[in-house]
Design a protein around this motif. Sequence first.
Motif, PDB file in Angstrom:
ATOM      1  N   TRP A 150      45.790  28.770  59.437  1.00  0.00           N
ATOM      2  CA  TRP A 150      47.110  28.963  58.961  1.00  0.00           C
ATOM      3  C   TRP A 150      46.946  30.033  57.768  1.00  0.00           C
ATOM      4  N   GLU A 151      47.868  30.990  57.440  1.00  0.00           N
ATOM      5  CA  GLU A 151      47.690  31.806  56.458  1.00  0.00           C
ATOM      6  C   GLU A 151      48.905  32.234  55.742  1.00  0.00           C
ATOM      7  N   HIS A 152      49.318  32.124  54.541  1.00  0.00           N
ATOM      8  CA  HIS A 152      50.426  32.502  53.988  1.00  0.00           C
ATOM      9  C   HIS A 152      49.780  33.729  53.067  1.00  0.00           C
ATOM     10  N   SER A 153      50.327  35.038  53.312  1.00  0.00           N
ATOM     11  CA  SER A 153      49.896  35.902  52.411  1.00  0.00           C
ATOM     12  C   SER A 153      50.770  37.214  52.475  1.00  0.00           C
ATOM     13  N   ALA A 154      50.451  38.242  51.751  1.00  0.00           N
ATOM     14  CA  ALA A 154      51.216  39.493  51.832  1.00  0.00           C
ATOM     15  C   ALA A 154      50.499  40.783  51.301  1.00  0.00           C
ATOM     16  N   LEU A 155      50.769  41.943  51.716  1.00  0.00           N
ATOM     17  CA  LEU A 155      50.240  43.239  51.477  1.00  0.00           C
ATOM     18  C   LEU A 155      50.940  43.408  49.948  1.00  0.00           C
ATOM     19  N   TYR A 156      50.444  43.833  48.910  1.00  0.00           N
ATOM     20  CA  TYR A 156      51.082  44.374  47.815  1.00  0.00           C
ATOM     21  C   TYR A 156      50.469  46.036  47.393  1.00  0.00           C
ATOM     22  N   ARG A 157      51.069  46.422  46.485  1.00  0.00           N
ATOM     23  CA  ARG A 157      50.714  47.946  46.052  1.00  0.00           C
ATOM     24  C   ARG A 157      50.868  47.944  44.424  1.00  0.00           C
ATOM     25  N   THR A 158      49.864  48.255  43.785  1.00  0.00           N
ATOM     26  CA  THR A 158      50.096  47.986  42.368  1.00  0.00           C
ATOM     27  C   THR A 158      50.728  49.297  41.966  1.00  0.00           C
ATOM     28  N   GLN A 159      51.148  49.338  40.500  1.00  0.00           N
ATOM     29  CA  GLN A 159      51.887  50.433  39.791  1.00  0.00           C
ATOM     30  C   GLN A 159      51.053  51.555  39.843  1.00  0.00           C
ATOM     31  N   ARG A 160      49.534  51.295  39.854  1.00  0.00           N
ATOM     32  CA  ARG A 160      48.630  52.471  39.982  1.00  0.00           C
ATOM     33  C   ARG A 160      48.432  52.960  41.260  1.00  0.00           C
ATOM     34  N   GLY A 161      48.895  52.237  42.189  1.00  0.00           N
ATOM     35  CA  GLY A 161      48.687  52.847  43.653  1.00  0.00           C
ATOM     36  C   GLY A 161      47.504  52.039  44.456  1.00  0.00           C
ATOM     37  N   ASN A 162      46.900  51.138  43.886  1.00  0.00           N
ATOM     38  CA  ASN A 162      46.008  50.157  44.506  1.00  0.00           C
ATOM     39  C   ASN A 162      46.585  49.099  45.525  1.00  0.00           C
ATOM     40  N   LYS A 218      47.435  36.268  39.844  1.00  0.00           N
ATOM     41  CA  LYS A 218      46.611  37.008  38.986  1.00  0.00           C
ATOM     42  C   LYS A 218      45.520  37.105  38.991  1.00  0.00           C
ATOM     43  N   LYS A 219      44.336  38.137  39.651  1.00  0.00           N
ATOM     44  CA  LYS A 219      43.060  37.834  39.579  1.00  0.00           C
ATOM     45  C   LYS A 219      42.398  39.016  39.166  1.00  0.00           C
ATOM     46  N   LEU A 220      41.399  38.740  38.486  1.00  0.00           N
ATOM     47  CA  LEU A 220      40.257  40.002  38.103  1.00  0.00           C
ATOM     48  C   LEU A 220      39.466  40.023  39.214  1.00  0.00           C
ATOM     49  N   VAL A 221      39.217  41.435  39.804  1.00  0.00           N
ATOM     50  CA  VAL A 221      38.227  41.616  40.849  1.00  0.00           C
ATOM     51  C   VAL A 221      37.780  43.042  40.545  1.00  0.00           C
ATOM     52  N   HIS A 222      36.438  43.040  40.646  1.00  0.00           N
ATOM     53  CA  HIS A 222      35.674  44.196  40.083  1.00  0.00           C
ATOM     54  C   HIS A 222      36.190  45.075  39.026  1.00  0.00           C
ATOM     55  N   GLY A 223      36.467  44.311  38.070  1.00  0.00           N
ATOM     56  CA  GLY A 223      37.096  45.013  36.822  1.00  0.00           C
ATOM     57  C   GLY A 223      38.533  45.563  36.785  1.00  0.00           C
ATOM     58  N   LYS A 224      39.179  45.146  37.682  1.00  0.00           N
ATOM     59  CA  LYS A 224      40.652  45.433  37.876  1.00  0.00           C
ATOM     60  C   LYS A 224      41.404  44.077  38.113  1.00  0.00           C
ATOM     61  N   ILE A 225      42.620  44.124  37.355  1.00  0.00           N
ATOM     62  CA  ILE A 225      43.460  43.138  37.395  1.00  0.00           C
ATOM     63  C   ILE A 225      44.474  43.249  38.554  1.00  0.00           C
ATOM     64  N   TYR A 226      44.678  42.271  39.406  1.00  0.00           N
ATOM     65  CA  TYR A 226      45.650  42.410  40.738  1.00  0.00           C
ATOM     66  C   TYR A 226      46.565  41.168  40.099  1.00  0.00           C
ATOM     67  N   ASN A 227      47.885  41.593  40.044  1.00  0.00           N
ATOM     68  CA  ASN A 227      48.978  40.848  39.561  1.00  0.00           C
ATOM     69  C   ASN A 227      50.206  40.802  40.815  1.00  0.00           C
ATOM     70  N   THR A 228      50.318  39.750  41.346  1.00  0.00           N
ATOM     71  CA  THR A 228      51.545  39.732  42.442  1.00  0.00           C
ATOM     72  C   THR A 228      52.897  40.029  41.927  1.00  0.00           C
ATOM     73  N   GLU A 229      52.851  39.439  40.489  1.00  0.00           N
ATOM     74  CA  GLU A 229      54.362  39.588  39.887  1.00  0.00           C
ATOM     75  C   GLU A 229      54.387  41.116  39.310  1.00  0.00           C
ATOM     76  N   THR A 230      53.683  41.838  39.089  1.00  0.00           N
ATOM     77  CA  THR A 230      53.800  43.403  38.747  1.00  0.00           C
ATOM     78  C   THR A 230      53.673  44.123  39.703  1.00  0.00           C
ATOM     79  N   ALA A 231      53.162  43.974  40.891  1.00  0.00           N
ATOM     80  CA  ALA A 231      52.894  44.737  42.058  1.00  0.00           C
ATOM     81  C   ALA A 231      54.133  44.624  43.143  1.00  0.00           C
ATOM     82  N   THR A 232      54.217  45.750  43.863  1.00  0.00           N
ATOM     83  CA  THR A 232      55.362  45.758  44.786  1.00  0.00           C
ATOM     84  C   THR A 232      54.793  44.951  46.212  1.00  0.00           C
TER      85      THR A 232
END
Length: 110
Positions: free
Chosen positions: A35-47, A5-19
Amino acid sequence: VRGMKKLVHGKIYNTETATKICGTGSEAGVGDFRWEHSALYRTQRGNWFVAGEGGPMTRFARKDGDGSSYGSGSGVIPLTPEEALIEIELAQPFDTDVVEQYLSDLVEAA
Protein backbone atom coordinates in the motif's frame (compact mmCIF):
# COMPACT_ATOMS: atom_id res chain seq x y z
CA VAL A 1 -0.96 13.17 1.43
CA ARG A 2 -1.15 15.05 4.70
CA GLY A 3 0.96 18.19 5.11
CA MET A 4 4.58 17.12 5.17
CA LYS A 5 7.72 19.20 5.53
CA LYS A 6 11.16 17.56 5.42
CA LEU A 7 14.77 18.67 5.12
CA VAL A 8 16.65 16.52 2.58
CA HIS A 9 20.23 17.28 1.53
CA GLY A 10 20.00 20.90 2.68
CA LYS A 11 16.68 21.63 0.92
CA ILE A 12 13.27 21.97 2.56
CA TYR A 13 10.47 20.13 0.77
CA ASN A 14 6.99 21.21 1.89
CA THR A 15 3.78 19.73 0.47
CA GLU A 16 1.81 22.78 1.65
CA THR A 17 3.82 25.28 -0.44
CA ALA A 18 4.57 23.03 -3.44
CA THR A 19 2.22 22.33 -6.35
CA LYS A 20 0.66 18.87 -6.32
CA ILE A 21 1.04 17.42 -9.80
CA CYS A 22 -0.56 13.98 -9.52
CA GLY A 23 -1.16 11.04 -7.23
CA THR A 24 1.51 8.32 -7.37
CA GLY A 25 0.33 5.76 -4.83
CA SER A 26 -1.00 2.26 -5.26
CA GLU A 27 -4.54 0.97 -5.09
CA ALA A 28 -3.55 -1.70 -2.57
CA GLY A 29 -5.36 -1.63 0.75
CA VAL A 30 -3.54 -0.78 3.98
CA GLY A 31 -3.47 -4.48 4.89
CA ASP A 32 -1.28 -5.13 1.82
CA PHE A 33 2.50 -4.67 2.26
CA ARG A 34 2.49 -2.70 -1.05
CA TRP A 35 0.00 0.00 0.00
CA GLU A 36 1.17 3.53 -0.76
CA HIS A 37 -0.48 6.94 -0.45
CA SER A 38 1.77 9.42 -2.21
CA ALA A 39 1.86 12.29 -4.67
CA LEU A 40 4.29 14.04 -6.98
CA TYR A 41 5.02 17.69 -6.19
CA ARG A 42 6.94 20.58 -7.76
CA THR A 43 8.42 23.26 -5.53
CA GLN A 44 8.22 26.98 -6.22
CA ARG A 45 11.86 26.77 -7.34
CA GLY A 46 11.11 23.98 -9.82
CA ASN A 47 12.42 21.01 -7.83
CA TRP A 48 10.52 17.71 -7.96
CA PHE A 49 9.69 15.31 -5.13
CA VAL A 50 7.37 12.52 -4.07
CA ALA A 51 5.89 12.70 -0.58
CA GLY A 52 3.80 10.11 1.17
CA GLU A 53 3.63 6.98 3.22
CA GLY A 54 3.56 3.30 2.46
CA GLY A 55 3.87 -0.27 3.60
CA PRO A 56 6.98 -2.42 4.10
CA MET A 57 7.30 -3.23 0.38
CA THR A 58 7.30 0.39 -0.86
CA ARG A 59 9.85 3.13 -1.29
CA PHE A 60 8.80 4.51 2.11
CA ALA A 61 9.57 1.32 4.06
CA ARG A 62 11.65 1.71 7.23
CA LYS A 63 13.77 -0.85 9.04
CA ASP A 64 12.26 -1.91 12.34
CA GLY A 65 14.08 -1.32 15.62
CA ASP A 66 16.29 -4.40 15.46
CA GLY A 67 17.03 -3.90 11.74
CA SER A 68 15.92 -7.38 10.77
CA SER A 69 12.66 -6.47 9.02
CA TYR A 70 10.82 -3.58 7.42
CA GLY A 71 7.69 -1.73 8.47
CA SER A 72 5.54 1.08 7.14
CA GLY A 73 7.08 4.53 6.84
CA SER A 74 6.71 7.98 5.38
CA GLY A 75 8.92 10.58 3.84
CA VAL A 76 10.00 12.81 1.00
CA ILE A 77 12.03 11.62 -1.99
CA PRO A 78 13.66 14.26 -4.22
CA LEU A 79 13.51 13.47 -7.95
CA THR A 80 15.24 14.59 -11.11
CA PRO A 81 13.00 15.96 -13.89
CA GLU A 82 13.47 12.66 -15.74
CA GLU A 83 12.30 10.70 -12.69
CA ALA A 84 9.33 13.06 -12.32
CA LEU A 85 8.37 12.34 -15.94
CA ILE A 86 8.34 8.61 -15.16
CA GLU A 87 6.08 9.23 -12.13
CA ILE A 88 3.66 11.22 -14.31
CA GLU A 89 3.67 8.52 -17.01
CA LEU A 90 2.82 5.87 -14.40
CA ALA A 91 0.03 7.94 -12.82
CA GLN A 92 -3.51 6.92 -13.64
CA PRO A 93 -5.15 8.65 -15.33
CA PHE A 94 -2.14 9.87 -17.32
CA ASP A 95 -2.33 13.60 -18.12
CA THR A 96 -0.39 14.76 -21.20
CA ASP A 97 -1.22 18.40 -20.38
CA VAL A 98 0.84 18.12 -17.18
CA VAL A 99 3.83 16.84 -19.15
CA GLU A 100 3.51 19.63 -21.71
CA GLN A 101 3.19 22.27 -18.97
CA TYR A 102 6.14 21.21 -16.80
CA LEU A 103 8.43 18.88 -18.76
CA SER A 104 7.96 19.69 -22.44
CA ASP A 105 11.75 19.86 -22.93
CA LEU A 106 11.97 16.11 -22.10
CA VAL A 107 9.45 14.85 -24.66
CA GLU A 108 9.07 14.93 -28.41
CA ALA A 109 6.46 13.98 -30.99
CA ALA A 110 6.57 10.37 -32.13
